[in-house]
Motif scaffolding. Structure first.
Motif, mmCIF file in Angstrom:
data_model
loop_
_atom_site.group_PDB
_atom_site.id
_atom_site.type_symbol
_atom_site.label_atom_id
_atom_site.label_comp_id
_atom_site.label_asym_id
_atom_site.label_seq_id
_atom_site.Cartn_x
_atom_site.Cartn_y
_atom_site.Cartn_z
ATOM 1 N N GLY A 274 -41.064 10.647 6.260
ATOM 2 C CA GLY A 274 -39.908 11.487 5.988
ATOM 3 C C GLY A 274 -40.073 12.435 4.818
ATOM 4 N N TRP A 275 -41.316 12.643 4.381
ATOM 5 C CA TRP A 275 -41.552 13.509 3.224
ATOM 6 C C TRP A 275 -41.104 14.944 3.483
ATOM 7 N N SER A 276 -41.334 15.433 4.708
ATOM 8 C CA SER A 276 -40.976 16.817 5.036
ATOM 9 C C SER A 276 -39.472 17.031 5.018
ATOM 10 N N ASP A 277 -38.689 15.960 5.048
ATOM 11 C CA ASP A 277 -37.235 16.111 4.961
ATOM 12 C C ASP A 277 -36.798 16.470 3.546
ATOM 13 N N HIS A 278 -37.667 16.244 2.566
ATOM 14 C CA HIS A 278 -37.318 16.496 1.177
ATOM 15 C C HIS A 278 -38.127 17.621 0.527
ATOM 16 N N VAL A 279 -39.362 17.838 0.982
ATOM 17 C CA VAL A 279 -40.238 18.823 0.347
ATOM 18 C C VAL A 279 -40.752 19.799 1.390
ATOM 19 N N ARG A 280 -40.517 21.093 1.139
ATOM 20 C CA ARG A 280 -41.020 22.133 2.034
ATOM 21 C C ARG A 280 -42.456 22.512 1.712
ATOM 22 N N VAL A 281 -42.768 22.625 0.411
ATOM 23 C CA VAL A 281 -44.107 23.026 -0.039
ATOM 24 C C VAL A 281 -44.517 22.108 -1.179
#
Length: 351
Positions: A274-281
């Protein structure tokens, strides 16, 4: 810190004393280590004489100076950002300029300009305030995007261009930029490209009640002249920066840094669900360089000639908090960048 897992030989495979002797004999001598400790003690004494508390700020500023980078300071007004910058400059006998950023500030106001002399019919160059060892950009987010971009060449290339001529900035050169997070009217958000050029972003907090009482005592009574320590010189700063460059970084530490940075991008040895739910880049390769360089600076301040994992962890928030671009959901849920950084360091195995 977790216990190291068995594996190939690394800096831990050698006895500590043997490893230290090898490094000092080949790269950094014991005399150099002692000189660095004495110089850093003088800088610390001067800083504590003028700034109460703020040990995290002192460590961040000194580490940035040793690593040859720039620092972004964020806090509400009145937490000694300007005082700390002036104190550090005075502690190393450096030339200090302060630039108050405003919406009408133009690039020529900070870089410099050419002035026409009617008597001689020639142009003369007048260098701007950016040509100093320490440059404080007060409330950088109040300057326009054009003025902010004018600082990029000075920060990255260590030079300015005036009338087609190149003028190098003095050495050492360090930019200390401040921004106020509570006022948004009349401000310009710093773009990610410029944020990434700051080695660290230090967020200041209010002092403890006891420290605030000490501040009031200092205002009323001042400091005792007997506590004064002589400042160090610019040649001493050059020595400390050269020493930082020569601090040994083992391959296992470099692999650890790369694993951390890759994890911020959604990869790494143990990707976070679920990292992409919090960090875009995530962090760029410049972030990996910053982690390593700051770890070297921390090692020098700890009196060591080599980097250990705790040196990488010491200033992890200051190095990475401004390199993670959060998603809109994370911003809406008020997910702190520090908690994201901690999650990365918790999941990557320590060598």
């Amino acid at each position: 810190m977790t216990d190291p897992a068995p594996g190939p030989p690394s800096w831990r495979a050698q006895p500590a004393q043997q490893h230290r002797t090898q490094l000092q004999g080949g790269t950094i001598t014991g005399q150099e280590t002692e000189r660095a400790a004495e110089l850093l003690d003088r800088v610390t004494a001067i800083f504590r004489r003028h700034v109460v508390g703020q040990e995290g700020l002192r460590t961040a500023l000194v580490s940035t100076l040793l690593a040859g980078g720039h620092v972004l300071l964020e806090s509400v007004p009145g937490l000694a950002k300007t005082t700390a910058a002036q104190t550090l400059a005075g502690a190393v006998s450096a030339r200090f300029h302060r630039i108050q950023c405003t919406p009408d500030l133009m690039p020529n106001d900070i870089v410099g300009t050419q002035i026409y002399n009617y008597a001689t019919g020639e142009f003369t160059t007048q260098l701007g305030p950016v040509h100093a060892n320490f440059v404080l950009l007060d409330e950088i987010n109040r300057s326009s995007a054009k003025t902010q971009s004018a600082m990029l060449e000075a920060m990255q290339e260590r030079q300015t261009s005036i009338g087609g001529e190149i003028y190098p900035v003095p050495r050492p050169f360090m930019v200390l930029a401040t921004q106020n997070p509570i006022e948004e009217e009349g401000t310009y958000v710093l773009p990610e490209a410029q944020m990434d050029r700051f080695l660290m972003k230090e967020v200041l907090t209010y002092p403890e009640p006891g420290e605030e009482v000490e501040i009031l005592d200092m205002v009323v009574g001042g400091r005792s002249p007997a506590a004064a320590r002589p400042p160090i010189g610019l040649e001493d700063v050059a020595f400390l920066q050269d020493l930082t460059d020569r601090v040994y970084v083992d391959t296992s530490i470099k692999q650890y840094v790369v694993a951390l940075v890759n994890t911020t991008r959604g990869g790494g040895p143990r990707p976070l669900p679920g990292w992409s739910d919090h960090v875009r880049v995530g962090a760029s390769p410049r972030g990996a360089i910053a982690l390593m360089r700051v770890a070297q600076a921390v090692a020098v301040q700890e009196g060591r000639t080599y980097v250990v994992p705790d040196d990488v962890k010491r200033l992890r928030h200051a190095v990475l908090r401004h390199r993670l671009v959060r998603t809109y959901d994370a911003l809406a849920d008020d997910v702190a960048p520090e908690s994201l950084v901690d999650a990365v360091f918790a999941t990557v195995p320590t060598p």
